[in-house]
Design a protein around this motif. Structure first.
Motif, PDB file in Angstrom:
ATOM      1  N   LEU A 100      13.365  18.358  -3.704  1.00 39.96           N
ATOM      2  CA  LEU A 100      11.983  17.971  -3.499  1.00 39.96           C
ATOM      3  C   LEU A 100      11.532  18.482  -2.130  1.00 39.96           C
ATOM      4  CD1 LEU A 100      12.048  14.305  -4.822  1.00 39.96           C
ATOM      5  CD2 LEU A 100      10.746  16.200  -5.827  1.00 39.96           C
ATOM      6  N   TRP A 101      10.288  18.913  -2.059  1.00 37.83           N
ATOM      7  CA  TRP A 101       9.678  19.374  -0.805  1.00 37.83           C
ATOM      8  C   TRP A 101       8.493  18.464  -0.533  1.00 37.83           C
ATOM      9  CZ3 TRP A 101      11.668  23.956   1.549  1.00 37.83           C
ATOM     10  CH2 TRP A 101      12.689  24.565   0.810  1.00 37.83           C
ATOM     11  N   VAL A 102       8.482  17.841   0.643  1.00 40.13           N
ATOM     12  CA  VAL A 102       7.525  16.781   0.955  1.00 40.13           C
ATOM     13  C   VAL A 102       6.700  17.166   2.173  1.00 40.13           C
ATOM     14  CG1 VAL A 102       7.235  14.316   1.359  1.00 40.13           C
ATOM     15  CG2 VAL A 102       9.263  15.133   0.150  1.00 40.13           C
ATOM     16  N   GLY A 103       5.389  17.139   2.018  1.00 46.03           N
ATOM     17  CA  GLY A 103       4.523  17.337   3.171  1.00 46.03           C
ATOM     18  C   GLY A 103       4.372  16.045   3.950  1.00 46.03           C
ATOM     19  N   GLN A 104       4.443  16.156   5.264  1.00 45.39           N
ATOM     20  CA  GLN A 104       4.223  15.001   6.137  1.00 45.39           C
ATOM     21  C   GLN A 104       2.899  15.257   6.852  1.00 45.39           C
ATOM     22  OE1 GLN A 104       7.804  13.928   8.188  1.00 45.39           O
ATOM     23  NE2 GLN A 104       6.796  12.298   9.341  1.00 45.39           N
TER      24      GLN A 104
END
Length: 228
Positions: free
Chosen positions: A108-112
């Motif tokens: 998973l790739w998560v934007g903060q």
């Protein structure tokens, strides 16, 4: 760096009972949108709402080819799209400050959002595997044909940005018209991006720039599906 105006080729919504679009993903047939207290799926050919799942859906949404993943405040939920049941949860890396979400390379790739970062995380544990820095607020993330794109939103201006996945260097910018924001981002695996429109309650389709004979399909392999 290439810089150009985003070409909006379609618009969906607003949808009944949806006050804002907080996340977007695509399962190959339906576009899913996060709408606060539910996930809605619509047909990108007709714009018709096909399904609703009652589940907390505050920000980014992803699809791994089998399951939906949905940010709900400080956690990420793994959801069976057939039953709507939450199968598991992991901690979100931003502890409530997370935005975009996508699936690629088995991760998973998560934007903060306000921290201007993109994290690659273990989908089973939530452990951070690596972090990419951005110089803009991150509002959506997607992979397509080995390219990493993210949405931005600062003031009344939003962009879609292609960045180097190793260095974070901006390689290409697609500027949205003033006042049209991006609150979630997903590729259809080919020629379009689906962009959440925040409190407009809309989703817009943006043409992906052509780069010769690009391959079709998922972001990294045929097993990988992308998402916002």
């Amino acid at each position: 760096m290439n810089r150009s105006a985003a070409e909006i080729v379609g618009e969906y919504g607003p949808f009944p009972g949806v006050d804002k679009v907080a996340g977007v993903t695509y399962d190959g047939q339906q576009v899913w949108i996060a709408a606060g207290d539910k996930l809605n799926a619509f047909d990108p050919a007709s714009g018709e709402t096909l399904r609703t799942i009652d589940v907390a859906a505050d920000a980014g949404t992803a699809f791994d080819g089998q399951h939906l993943f949905q940010i709900a405040e400080e956690r990420i939920q793994k959801i069976d799209p057939k039953t709507g049941r939450v199968l598991a949860t992991i901690p979100a890396p931003g502890g409530g400050g997370d935005s975009g979400l996508t699936w690629a390379e088995g991760s998973l790739w998560v934007g903060q959002y306000r921290d201007r970062k993109i994290h690659q995380i273990d989908p089973a544990t939530g452990a951070i595997l690596r972090t990419i820095e951005s110089n803009r607020f991150v509002t959506g993330v997607t992979w397509v044909d080995g390219e990493l794109w993210h949405g931005t939103w600062e003031g009344e201006q939003s962009e879609l940005r292609r960045i180097d996945p190793q260095s974070g260097k901006v390689l290409e910018r697609l500027e949205m018209p003033p006042g049209i924001i991006v609150s979630g981002l997903e590729s259809d695996g080919a020629e379009q991006f689906f962009c959440g429109g925040g409190t407009s309650g809309k989703v817009r389709a943006v043409r992906r720039p052509r780069r010769g004979a690009a391959t079709r399909g998922g972001s990294v392999s045929s097993e990988d599906s992308t998402s916002e």
